[in-house]
Design a protein around this motif. Structure first.
Motif, PDB file in Angstrom:
ATOM      1  N   VAL A   1      -0.391  60.917  66.729  1.00  0.00           N
ATOM      2  CA  VAL A   1       0.130  60.010  65.823  1.00  0.00           C
ATOM      3  C   VAL A   1       1.855  59.994  66.154  1.00  0.00           C
ATOM      4  O   VAL A   1       2.347  61.099  66.216  1.00  0.00           O
ATOM      5  CB  VAL A   1      -0.071  60.510  64.214  1.00  0.00           C
ATOM      6  CG1 VAL A   1       0.690  59.725  63.371  1.00  0.00           C
ATOM      7  CG2 VAL A   1      -1.685  60.488  63.944  1.00  0.00           C
ATOM      8  N   THR A   2       2.431  59.030  66.383  1.00  0.00           N
ATOM      9  CA  THR A   2       3.635  59.012  66.574  1.00  0.00           C
ATOM     10  C   THR A   2       4.279  58.119  65.606  1.00  0.00           C
ATOM     11  O   THR A   2       4.149  56.999  65.530  1.00  0.00           O
ATOM     12  CB  THR A   2       4.046  58.353  68.171  1.00  0.00           C
ATOM     13  OG1 THR A   2       3.208  58.882  68.859  1.00  0.00           O
ATOM     14  CG2 THR A   2       5.220  58.492  68.594  1.00  0.00           C
ATOM     15  N   THR A   3       5.630  58.691  65.140  1.00  0.00           N
ATOM     16  CA  THR A   3       6.299  57.871  64.170  1.00  0.00           C
ATOM     17  C   THR A   3       7.774  58.095  64.566  1.00  0.00           C
ATOM     18  O   THR A   3       8.038  58.622  65.518  1.00  0.00           O
ATOM     19  CB  THR A   3       6.305  58.616  62.488  1.00  0.00           C
ATOM     20  OG1 THR A   3       6.888  60.081  62.582  1.00  0.00           O
ATOM     21  CG2 THR A   3       4.834  58.776  62.011  1.00  0.00           C
ATOM     22  N   ASN A   4       8.654  57.439  63.777  1.00  0.00           N
ATOM     23  CA  ASN A   4      10.229  57.425  63.896  1.00  0.00           C
ATOM     24  C   ASN A   4      10.618  58.948  64.225  1.00  0.00           C
ATOM     25  O   ASN A   4      11.412  59.398  65.167  1.00  0.00           O
ATOM     26  CB  ASN A   4      10.872  56.823  63.209  1.00  0.00           C
ATOM     27  CG  ASN A   4      10.703  55.162  63.491  1.00  0.00           C
ATOM     28  OD1 ASN A   4      10.454  54.611  64.620  1.00  0.00           O
ATOM     29  ND2 ASN A   4      10.871  54.444  62.290  1.00  0.00           N
ATOM     30  N   ALA A   5       9.898  59.663  63.294  1.00  0.00           N
ATOM     31  CA  ALA A   5      10.694  61.322  62.971  1.00  0.00           C
ATOM     32  C   ALA A   5       9.663  62.188  63.715  1.00  0.00           C
ATOM     33  O   ALA A   5      10.183  63.209  63.962  1.00  0.00           O
ATOM     34  CB  ALA A   5      10.727  61.336  61.520  1.00  0.00           C
ATOM     35  N   ALA A   6       8.535  61.855  64.020  1.00  0.00           N
ATOM     36  CA  ALA A   6       7.609  63.108  64.747  1.00  0.00           C
ATOM     37  C   ALA A   6       6.671  62.453  65.601  1.00  0.00           C
ATOM     38  O   ALA A   6       6.272  61.310  65.422  1.00  0.00           O
ATOM     39  CB  ALA A   6       7.148  63.719  63.714  1.00  0.00           C
ATOM     40  N   GLN A   7       5.971  63.266  66.346  1.00  0.00           N
ATOM     41  CA  GLN A   7       4.869  63.190  67.211  1.00  0.00           C
ATOM     42  C   GLN A   7       3.939  64.429  67.035  1.00  0.00           C
ATOM     43  O   GLN A   7       4.155  65.315  67.117  1.00  0.00           O
ATOM     44  CB  GLN A   7       4.955  63.150  68.613  1.00  0.00           C
ATOM     45  CG  GLN A   7       3.667  62.674  69.371  1.00  0.00           C
ATOM     46  CD  GLN A   7       3.691  62.275  70.756  1.00  0.00           C
ATOM     47  OE1 GLN A   7       4.165  62.942  71.551  1.00  0.00           O
ATOM     48  NE2 GLN A   7       3.697  60.892  71.016  1.00  0.00           N
TER      49      GLN A   7
END
Ligand SMILES: Nc1nc2c(ncn2[C@@H]2O[C@H](COP(=O)(O)OP(=O)(O)OP(=O)(O)O)[C@@H](O)[C@H]2O)c(=O)[nH]1
Ligand SMILES: [Mg+2]
Length: 301
Positions: free
Chosen positions: A51-57
């Motif tokens: 799961v990749t978001t703007n803040a983390a993977q």
């Protein structure tokens, strides 16, 4: 305003069979990467979901349900799950809130108490409980082990998954993005195809058959229309099981093949034609050579 630091890391999902680990993985990734069924011991290998978001993977690792093994295959599965704990930053331990906490859960908790990593309790299937029942369950769980966090979710109804991601962010260190944004899993298409066929066998069969089945992709070719021609072997342990999988006039095998084809088309976005057949390999779950052949290799821990 200062930008939030990018965090990343590896997160193992462990628990007894059937608590909903794979359903959770698929829900959080937003795509089917692991097969699911109402039969215990569905997952047999480690399966990564990113799961990749703007803040983390977040690199999640779904694992086979930990149980008392009756076969070499079961031993492989439980070892795979326990060994996954070594390479991760944080552990999600999942319980099924609609069942009493039992000896199987306690066996896993005893193991988790000794790994010296944060263990987050994920209380799943809360859609089946009243608020009072959930309160009681969490109270009971707290008395079993000192968890870093306790997060109630419903993997099936996608409830509270965003909260879980927010909490997990704090348990991951500042780090790089390991995988490109579009990559959600680590297994090749061949594995996913075989797993989807096995899922349909699990859905359509009962009792000992789901546990006795392995699926291998023997060959993949492309026809002139660009469609993939996939040769699929369904392996069982006894001739009587072969008869059941084929069914009267081949009806069962046809149903399994049709369901699998549709799902493969949807999940992989590739048009496939499946050629399925069933073969008997006596007692394969206890023979190392067959375990290796069918995708259960120890070096894959
Ligand atoms: N009601 C309800 N059912 C759920 C939920 N999550 C999973 N299930 C069901 O629980 C069953 C087992 O789900 P899986 O995701 O295959 O469980 P698992 O923990 O991966 O099982 P193994 O791979 O055998 O270890 C399936 O029938 C799911 O539909 C949930 O949040 N609510
Ligand atoms: Mg599973």
């Amino acid at each position: 305003m200062s930008k939030q630091a990018f965090h990343s890391g590896f997160i193992s999902i462990v628990g007894r069979p059937n608590v909903g680990k794979s359903t959770f993985l698929n829900a959080i990734v937003g795509q089917k990467v692991a097969i699911m069924s109402d039969k215990p011991q569905t997952t047999r290998n480690k399966i990564q979901g990113v799961v990749t978001t703007n803040a983390a993977q977040y690199v999640f690792i779904d694992t086979p349900g930990i149980h008392k093994p009756q076969h070499e295959l079961g031993k492989f599965m439980t070892d795979t799950a326990l060994k996954s704990l070594g390479g991760v930053d944080v552990v999600l331990f999942m319980l099924n809130a609609s069942e009493e906490i039992g000896t199987g859960d306690r066996f896993i908790m005893e193991h988790l108490k000794n790994i010296h990593k944060p263990v987050i309790l994920v209380v799943n299937k809360i859609d089946l409980l009243t608020k009072e029942q959930l309160y009681h369950f969490i109270h009971q769980a707290k008395s079993e082990m000192d968890f870093a966090e306790i997060i109630p979710i419903s993997a099936k109804k996608h409830e509270n998954l965003d909260v879980l991601l927010d909490v997990l962010y704090n348990y991951l260190e500042e780090g790089p993005q390991y995988y490109p944004e579009g990559q959600v899993t680590d297994h090749p298409e061949r594995f996913i195809m075989a797993e989807i066929v096995r899922e349909k066998v699990l859905w359509h069969t009962r009792e000992e058959i789901p546990h006795s089945v392995a699926v291998t992709i023997e060959d993949i070719t492309r026809d002139e229309d660009g469609r993939l021609e996939v040769m699929v072997a369904i392996i069982v342990e006894r001739p009587s099981q072969k008869g059941i999988i084929i069914g009267k006039n081949g009806q069962m095998l046809k149903r399994i093949g049709t369901d699998a084809r549709k799902d493969i088309n949807r999940v992989l976005g590739t048009k496939v034609h499946l050629q399925t057949w069933v073969k008997v390999v006596k007692d394969w779950r206890n023979k190392q050579i067959h375990l290796n052949d069918f995708g259960y290799q120890k070096e894959d821990y």
